[in-house]
Each structure stands twice: as C-alpha cells, then as structure tokens.
Design a protein around this motif. Structure first.
Motif, short mmCIF file in Angstrom:
data_model
loop_
_atom_site.label_atom_id
_atom_site.label_comp_id
_atom_site.label_asym_id
_atom_site.label_seq_id
_atom_site.Cartn_x
_atom_site.Cartn_y
_atom_site.Cartn_z
N CYS A 22 0.84 -1.19 0.00
CA CYS A 22 0.00 0.00 0.00
C CYS A 22 0.87 1.24 0.00
O CYS A 22 2.02 1.21 0.46
N ALA A 23 0.31 2.33 -0.47
CA ALA A 23 1.02 3.61 -0.46
C ALA A 23 0.58 4.50 0.70
O ALA A 23 1.39 5.24 1.24
N LEU A 24 -0.69 4.42 1.08
CA LEU A 24 -1.26 5.34 2.05
C LEU A 24 -1.78 4.58 3.28
O LEU A 24 -2.13 3.40 3.20
N GLN A 25 -1.86 5.31 4.40
CA GLN A 25 -2.31 4.70 5.65
C GLN A 25 -3.74 4.19 5.54
O GLN A 25 -4.09 3.14 6.09
N VAL A 26 -4.60 4.91 4.82
CA VAL A 26 -5.99 4.48 4.67
C VAL A 26 -6.06 3.14 3.94
O VAL A 26 -6.93 2.31 4.22
N GLU A 27 -5.12 2.89 3.04
CA GLU A 27 -5.08 1.63 2.32
C GLU A 27 -4.62 0.49 3.22
O GLU A 27 -5.11 -0.64 3.12
N VAL A 28 -3.65 0.77 4.10
CA VAL A 28 -3.19 -0.23 5.06
C VAL A 28 -4.33 -0.62 6.00
O VAL A 28 -4.55 -1.81 6.27
N LEU A 29 -5.07 0.36 6.47
CA LEU A 29 -6.19 0.08 7.37
C LEU A 29 -7.25 -0.76 6.68
O LEU A 29 -7.78 -1.73 7.26
N ALA A 30 -7.57 -0.43 5.43
CA ALA A 30 -8.54 -1.23 4.68
C ALA A 30 -8.05 -2.67 4.53
O ALA A 30 -8.84 -3.62 4.62
N ALA A 31 -6.77 -2.84 4.29
CA ALA A 31 -6.20 -4.19 4.15
C ALA A 31 -6.35 -4.98 5.45
O ALA A 31 -6.65 -6.19 5.42
N MET A 32 -6.15 -4.32 6.58
CA MET A 32 -6.27 -5.02 7.87
C MET A 32 -7.68 -5.54 8.10
O MET A 32 -7.87 -6.60 8.69
N PHE A 33 -8.68 -4.80 7.62
CA PHE A 33 -10.06 -5.28 7.73
C PHE A 33 -10.28 -6.58 6.96
O PHE A 33 -11.21 -7.33 7.25
N MET A 34 -9.45 -6.84 5.96
CA MET A 34 -9.63 -8.01 5.10
C MET A 34 -8.95 -9.27 5.65
O MET A 34 -9.16 -10.37 5.11
N LEU A 35 -8.16 -9.15 6.69
CA LEU A 35 -7.47 -10.32 7.22
C LEU A 35 -8.47 -11.30 7.84
O LEU A 35 -9.33 -10.91 8.63
N ASP A 36 -8.34 -12.57 7.49
CA ASP A 36 -9.11 -13.61 8.17
C ASP A 36 -8.60 -13.78 9.60
O ASP A 36 -9.38 -14.06 10.52
N GLU A 37 -7.32 -13.63 9.76
CA GLU A 37 -6.68 -13.71 11.08
C GLU A 37 -5.47 -12.80 11.09
O GLU A 37 -4.70 -12.79 10.13
N ALA A 64 -19.64 -4.07 9.60
CA ALA A 64 -19.84 -4.80 10.85
C ALA A 64 -19.15 -4.15 12.05
O ALA A 64 -19.45 -4.52 13.20
N ARG A 65 -18.25 -3.21 11.81
CA ARG A 65 -17.49 -2.64 12.92
C ARG A 65 -17.66 -1.12 12.96
O ARG A 65 -17.67 -0.47 11.91
N PRO A 66 -17.78 -0.55 14.17
CA PRO A 66 -17.97 0.90 14.28
C PRO A 66 -16.86 1.71 13.59
O PRO A 66 -17.13 2.74 12.97
N ASN A 67 -15.63 1.24 13.69
CA ASN A 67 -14.53 1.98 13.07
C ASN A 67 -14.42 1.74 11.57
O ASN A 67 -13.52 2.26 10.92
N GLY A 68 -15.36 0.95 11.03
CA GLY A 68 -15.37 0.72 9.59
C GLY A 68 -16.38 1.57 8.85
O GLY A 68 -16.43 1.54 7.61
N GLN A 69 -17.17 2.37 9.58
CA GLN A 69 -18.24 3.12 8.95
C GLN A 69 -17.72 4.16 7.95
O GLN A 69 -18.38 4.47 6.96
N LYS A 70 -16.53 4.69 8.19
CA LYS A 70 -15.98 5.69 7.27
C LYS A 70 -15.60 5.10 5.93
O LYS A 70 -15.33 5.83 4.97
N PHE A 71 -15.59 3.77 5.83
CA PHE A 71 -15.28 3.10 4.56
C PHE A 71 -16.52 2.82 3.72
O PHE A 71 -16.41 2.21 2.66
N LEU A 72 -17.69 3.25 4.19
CA LEU A 72 -18.92 2.96 3.45
C LEU A 72 -19.11 3.93 2.29
O LEU A 72 -18.48 4.98 2.22
#
Length: 301
Positions: free
Chosen positions: A16-31, A181-189
């Motif tokens: 990723c290039a940006l912090q927002v992209e890293v955070l989005a990637a973390m949401f995608m981890l199964d574990e 599903a997560r409160p801190n994910g609402q900004k990604f909608l």
C-alpha cells in the motif's frame, strides 16, 4: 511476550502507499498474526502479518510523505530480500479513473480497476510507466521495459472476470461487510451517488450526464494503468494520456514494482484526475480495492 514471526512463512506481499489503504487491508485479514519480525539490516519496512484465504500475508505501507515509483521500488526491493518465499505481490489502493471517450468505459468513483492488457492491444503489459523514456530532438520517447502481470495472476484475473459475467455479480462484494460490521469501519462505506460528479472540463461546473446504474455496487474494469511520479489534477493531461496510451487509470507507484516481484495492481477509483479532485471517496475506494484483493487471494487457492 510477543512471539517472533518467521520471514520464510509468508508468501504474499500486500503493498500500500497510504495509511488508509493499510487500514482497509487489515479489515480483510481472516486472522491477524500476533508477534513481530526480527529486524533485518537493510530493511526499513514495518510489516503487519496475517492470513487471507489460506495464504500467509504481510501488509506493508510506504512511510508517510513517501510516495511515487522510487519509494515503492525501494520498499519492494527490501521486502523481497527479507521474505525469501514471496510468490506474489498485490499493489492495492486508490487511483484516479480515466473516463473513456463517449463514456466507454463508464468508470465511476468507487469502481475497481485492475491492471491488465487492453483488449485491443498485442502487449501483455497491464501497467505503463508513462514518464519512463528519453527526450530526443523529435520529442519524448517512452521505454516499454516494464514486465507484464504474472501469467498465473493473469489467468486467475481472467477466471474472476468470466465468473462475474456468468453469474451477473461479483463475489468479492461480500467482503465489504467487514467494514459495515465494525464501528470503526463506517468511514469506509459508500459516500453517496450524489457525490460522484464528472465535469466537462477543469474550468467549468457543467456536469457530464450519465445514466444511473441499477445498483451502487462497484463495477470492475480491466485495462491499462498509467504510472508516474506526478499527481495529476488536470483533465486535459488525463485525456491526452488516455488517447495516447489507451489507459483507464492513473496512479503513482506501480511502475516501481513490476520488475521486482510478480504483481497485480488493484485500484479503487477515488477521483477523475481533474481540478475537482477531493478526498471524499478515499476510504470507500480503498475498501473496494481491498475487497477485490481478498477475493483474488481466495481465487488463487
């Protein structure tokens, strides 16, 4: 005490290039893997480890204020040396959409663009470095030295495209539920269709009329991505690059990766590379790109 993670256990680099992209990637981890990597001399990167679709994945982002192809090339070179068993890299994040002539293709904000050979081209490249070349008395001559997208990855991309056409929907959309599903994910909608506006030119408020879609779900486009070190906010330049190279997206990092690691470039569209560019769509575009990337890893198997 945190356990020590083993470099040799990881086979996928999620870049990723940006912090927002890293955070989005973390949401995608199964574990998410707990633990740390022991530092290696010559590797300045910081890694987040986890599992997606049975693959051990390391997520890495560029340092703040470090963007562009040179920074990306340095990051991937160091990662490649530290992780001896990397099979593939995914360059996942946001990019600028390039509307086609007569809206063909009709790219919209939140859509996903995959770097792939253009349908009307004999070239296997999915990314071009439009600033890589030489200045001559006859003008600028671009060098086509970037490797094409890996053959195995191109095959999987083709299968995903065919399955979507057959079923009439994209299976990766299910992964967007992780943000809901997560409160801190609402900004990604989704920010709202009314905030997706394509202007006729940089110096006007006149909008280009586009037919409404049946759904606000993102559409996936496969085609050529232009990569350079300039942030483009100029519709005339954008359209000139489109007409010259037949591109559908512009971004700033992919050209630094293609010759170092087998990479698929996945971009969520956040603006139209014009003077009306803003950050409203950054989070949602990062989310759609990350969701597609997760679907790709499940498809690779």
């Amino acid at each position: 005490m945190l356990s020590t993670l083993r470099y040799e256990d990881y086979t996928i680099g999620w870049i990723c290039a940006l912090q927002v992209e890293v955070l989005a990637a973390m949401f995608m981890l199964d574990e998410k893997h707990s633990g740390t990597f022991s530092g290696k001399v010559g590797d300045d990167n910081d890694y987040i480890a986890g599992t997606v679709g049975g693959h051990n994945v390391v997520i890495v982002g560029l340092p703040k204020k470090s963007i562009g192809n040179v920074s990306a090339a340095s990051l991937v070179s160091q990662m490649r040396q530290s992780f001896p068993n990397l099979r593939y890299g995914l360059m996942v994040g946001i990019g600028a959409g390039v509307p086609g002539r007569h809206l063909e293709p009709d790219i919209r904000l939140g859509d996903v663009v995959i770097g792939a050979p253009a349908d009307n081209s004999d070239d296997e490249q999915g990314v071009i470095g439009y600033e890589l070349g030489k200045e001559t008395v006859d003008g600028f001559v671009k060098k086509s030295w970037l490797y094409p997208t890996d053959r195995r990855l191109r095959g999987v991309l083709g299968t995903i495209e065919a399955e979507a056409a057959f079923s009439g929907s994209y299976s990766f959309l299910q992964y967007l539920d992780a943000f809901r599903a997560r409160p801190n994910g609402q900004k990604f909608l989704h920010p709202g269709i009314e905030k997706d506006q394509l202007y006729e030119a940089d110096d006007t408020d006149r909008l280009i009329a586009r037919d409404p879609r049946d759904s606000q779900d993102p559409v996936v486009h496969y085609g050529l991505i232009a990569s350079g070190d300039k942030l483009i906010k100029n519709a005339k330049l954008r359209d000139a690059l489109r007409d010259k190279y037949n591109i559908i997206c512009v971004e700033m990092e992919a050209a630094g990766l293609m010759n170092t690691l087998p990479v698929t470039v996945i971009r969520g569209i956040c603006d139209y590379a014009d003077a009306h560019k803003n950050d409203v769509w950054h989070h949602y575009a990062a989310a759609t790109a990350a969701a597609y990337a997760k679907g790709l890893l499940y498809a690779i198997g």
